[in-house]
Design an enzyme around this catalytic site. Structure first.
Site, short mmCIF file in Angstrom:
data_model
loop_
_atom_site.label_atom_id
_atom_site.label_comp_id
_atom_site.label_asym_id
_atom_site.label_seq_id
_atom_site.Cartn_x
_atom_site.Cartn_y
_atom_site.Cartn_z
N HIS A 1 2.41 13.93 5.61
CA HIS A 1 3.23 12.86 5.02
C HIS A 1 4.72 13.27 4.97
O HIS A 1 5.33 13.27 3.91
CB HIS A 1 2.71 12.50 3.62
CG HIS A 1 3.19 11.15 3.15
ND1 HIS A 1 2.44 10.31 2.36
CD2 HIS A 1 4.35 10.48 3.35
CE1 HIS A 1 3.12 9.20 2.10
NE2 HIS A 1 4.30 9.29 2.70
N ARG B 1 0.15 4.04 5.39
CA ARG B 1 -0.50 4.66 4.24
C ARG B 1 -1.95 5.00 4.60
O ARG B 1 -2.62 4.23 5.30
CB ARG B 1 -0.50 3.72 3.04
CG ARG B 1 0.84 3.59 2.35
CD ARG B 1 1.20 4.86 1.56
NE ARG B 1 2.41 4.71 0.77
CZ ARG B 1 3.62 5.11 1.14
NH1 ARG B 1 3.82 5.71 2.29
NH2 ARG B 1 4.66 4.96 0.33
P1 NDP Z 1 9.15 -3.67 4.85
O1 NDP Z 1 8.68 -4.35 3.61
O2 NDP Z 1 10.58 -3.77 5.21
O3 NDP Z 1 8.29 -4.20 6.10
C1 NDP Z 1 6.93 -4.44 6.03
C2 NDP Z 1 6.49 -5.18 7.27
O4 NDP Z 1 5.06 -5.30 7.25
C3 NDP Z 1 7.05 -6.60 7.36
O5 NDP Z 1 7.36 -6.94 8.69
C4 NDP Z 1 5.87 -7.45 6.87
O6 NDP Z 1 5.84 -8.79 7.36
C5 NDP Z 1 4.72 -6.66 7.45
N1 NDP Z 1 3.47 -7.00 6.77
C6 NDP Z 1 3.13 -6.78 5.48
N2 NDP Z 1 1.88 -7.25 5.24
C7 NDP Z 1 1.45 -7.77 6.39
C8 NDP Z 1 0.25 -8.41 6.79
N3 NDP Z 1 -0.75 -8.62 5.92
N4 NDP Z 1 0.14 -8.84 8.06
C9 NDP Z 1 1.15 -8.66 8.94
N5 NDP Z 1 2.32 -8.04 8.64
C10 NDP Z 1 2.46 -7.61 7.38
O7 NDP Z 1 8.71 -2.14 4.72
P2 NDP Z 1 9.36 -0.83 5.39
O8 NDP Z 1 9.56 -1.10 6.83
O9 NDP Z 1 10.54 -0.37 4.62
O10 NDP Z 1 8.21 0.24 5.13
C11 NDP Z 1 6.92 0.04 5.64
C12 NDP Z 1 5.94 1.08 5.11
O11 NDP Z 1 6.17 2.34 5.71
C13 NDP Z 1 6.04 1.42 3.62
O12 NDP Z 1 5.45 0.41 2.82
C14 NDP Z 1 5.30 2.72 3.54
O13 NDP Z 1 3.91 2.46 3.37
C15 NDP Z 1 5.52 3.33 4.93
N6 NDP Z 1 6.38 4.52 4.84
C16 NDP Z 1 5.86 5.73 5.22
C17 NDP Z 1 6.62 6.87 5.19
C18 NDP Z 1 6.08 8.16 5.67
O14 NDP Z 1 6.74 9.20 5.51
N7 NDP Z 1 4.91 8.19 6.28
C19 NDP Z 1 8.02 6.84 4.72
C20 NDP Z 1 8.47 5.52 4.37
C21 NDP Z 1 7.67 4.42 4.41
P3 NDP Z 1 7.04 -9.82 7.04
O15 NDP Z 1 8.17 -9.37 7.94
O16 NDP Z 1 6.50 -11.13 7.42
O17 NDP Z 1 7.35 -9.66 5.58
C1 OXD Z 2 7.88 6.31 1.19
C2 OXD Z 2 7.20 7.52 1.63
O1 OXD Z 2 7.23 5.27 1.01
O2 OXD Z 2 7.83 8.60 1.59
O3 OXD Z 2 9.11 6.34 1.02
O4 OXD Z 2 6.05 7.46 2.04
#
Ligand code: NDP
Ligand code: OXD
Length: 308
Positions: free
Chosen positions: A271, A223
């Site tokens: 994005h 993000r």
């Molecule tokens: P998940 O919730 O499955 O995974 C998040 C990961 O981040 C987990 O491994 C979590 O740790 C880790 N995490 C969160 N906070 C911290 C922290 N403070 N320190 C260390 N690790 C941390 O999310 P997704 O994989 O499904 O999606 C991730 C992000 O991708 C979304 O939130 C979104 O912002 C972004 N996204 C962007 C898109 C785009 O088009 N650019 C499309 C889709 C998503 P733990 O395993 O310990 O919980």
């Molecule tokens: C999502 C994105 O979070 O599109 O799904 O960024």
């Protein structure tokens, strides 16, 4: 009983078609045509209405149409109503494609060749083996794990960083703030797939860039507010970082005239790294509704305390 969709209406029409085939008993409504508000049990939104329960008194579940939920005001959804983020194969596939192309762009020196093309220079660079380019993913949840699973097949030494300890085949896993520096020190291409929370806002700044090996690169698909723009520009201009591929920015859209647009070592996309695909997304939502009706836990319920 009805299902209310509040997001892009073009995609909404695709959701409607899929609902008509797969769940004809559940009336599908597209915002603002909400029908009888008392009939709405399920809401799927990019951003829910301000006070969803005042408007929809019998609401049972709120689904995010995206994987991220930082655009939600979670305090407006009462605690007894679960908020469920999007976990579906289409969004995973898109992210794996995007990040793979970004890593290969950096690995195969395409920033340098783009500069050479502008200068009409034909000059080869030695090709580095994938085994010598260390990739690291911040955030090894649904998307980070899928990305690593693909990248390790190219032979890149792979590592991931998460909040809680994880074990992944063929990936060196690091967890928690105390392990961040060690993770960064072994990372030549850093990929951010973290959710936006209080702990990840501004994380991609001078402290992280200084902890990477000199000449490392960034792929930012998390993000926009996670990145300190001035710190990135300074790191690129000093040569501390080599290049950056940014799919998310702050703000979005990136305003005309922003220095990112014209920086020769930055590539921008609007994005589009990945998006929910209506067919598979509806299947995932309907499977969760079936679980909810059967009193079973749904997949992707947001933990409000941790913020993702
Ligand atoms: P998940 O919730 O499955 O995974 C998040 C990961 O981040 C987990 O491994 C979590 O740790 C880790 N995490 C969160 N906070 C911290 C922290 N403070 N320190 C260390 N690790 C941390 O999310 P997704 O994989 O499904 O999606 C991730 C992000 O991708 C979304 O939130 C979104 O912002 C972004 N996204 C962007 C898109 C785009 O088009 N650019 C499309 C889709 C998503 P733990 O395993 O310990 O919980
Ligand atoms: C999502 C994105 O979070 O599109 O799904 O960024």
């Amino acid at each position: 009983m009805s299902f209310l969709y509040k997001s892009d209406p073009v995609r909404g029409a695709q959701w409607a078609q899929r609902f008509a085939q797969k769940a004809p008993d559940l009336a599908f409504r597209i915002w603002p045509d909400i029908g009888d508000p008392k009939a709405v049990r399920y809401l799927a939104a990019w951003q829910p209405p301000d006070d969803p329960v005042a408007l929809l008194p019998n609401l049972e579940v709120v689904f995010s149409v995206g994987a991220g939920i930082d655009q939600f005001d979670l305090s407006s959804v009462p605690a007894h109503i679960p908020v469920v983020r999007m976990i579906e194969p289409g969004i995973v596939e898109g992210m794996v494609e995007y990040v793979t192309q970004a890593v290969l762009t950096i690995h195969r020196d395409l920033f340098d060749y783009a500069a050479q093309q502008r200068a009409q220079v034909w000059r080869e660079k030695p090709v580095r083996a994938a085994a010598s380019r260390r990739v690291g993913v911040l955030g090894i949840g649904t998307l980070g794990q899928a990305v690593l699973d693909m990248l390790r097949r190219f032979g890149f030494p792979c590592a991931g960083w998460s909040r809680t300890p994880r074990t992944l085949d063929g990936v060196d896993c690091y967890a928690g703030d105390a392990a961040l520096d060690a993770f960064l020190a072994r990372t030549d291409i850093l990929i951010c797939l973290l959710p936006l929370t209080g702990s990840t806002r501004g994380l991609l700044g001078a402290r992280v860039f200084d902890a990477l090996p000199a000449g490392a690169s960034l792929v930012q698909v998390g993000r926009g507010p996670q990145l300190d723009a001035a710190a990135l520009l300074a790191a690129l201009d000093s040569g501390r970082l080599d290049s950056a591929i940014l799919d998310v920015t702050e703000p979005e859209p990136l305003p005309a005239g922003h220095p990112f647009w014209t920086h020769p070592r930055i590539r921008i996309t609007p994005h589009i790294a990945s998006a929910t695909r209506p067919g598979t997304a509806v299947d995932a939502v309907l499977a969760n509704i079936a679980r909810h009706r059967a009193g079973q836990p749904m997949i992707g319920v947001v933990d409000r305390a941790r913020g993702y």
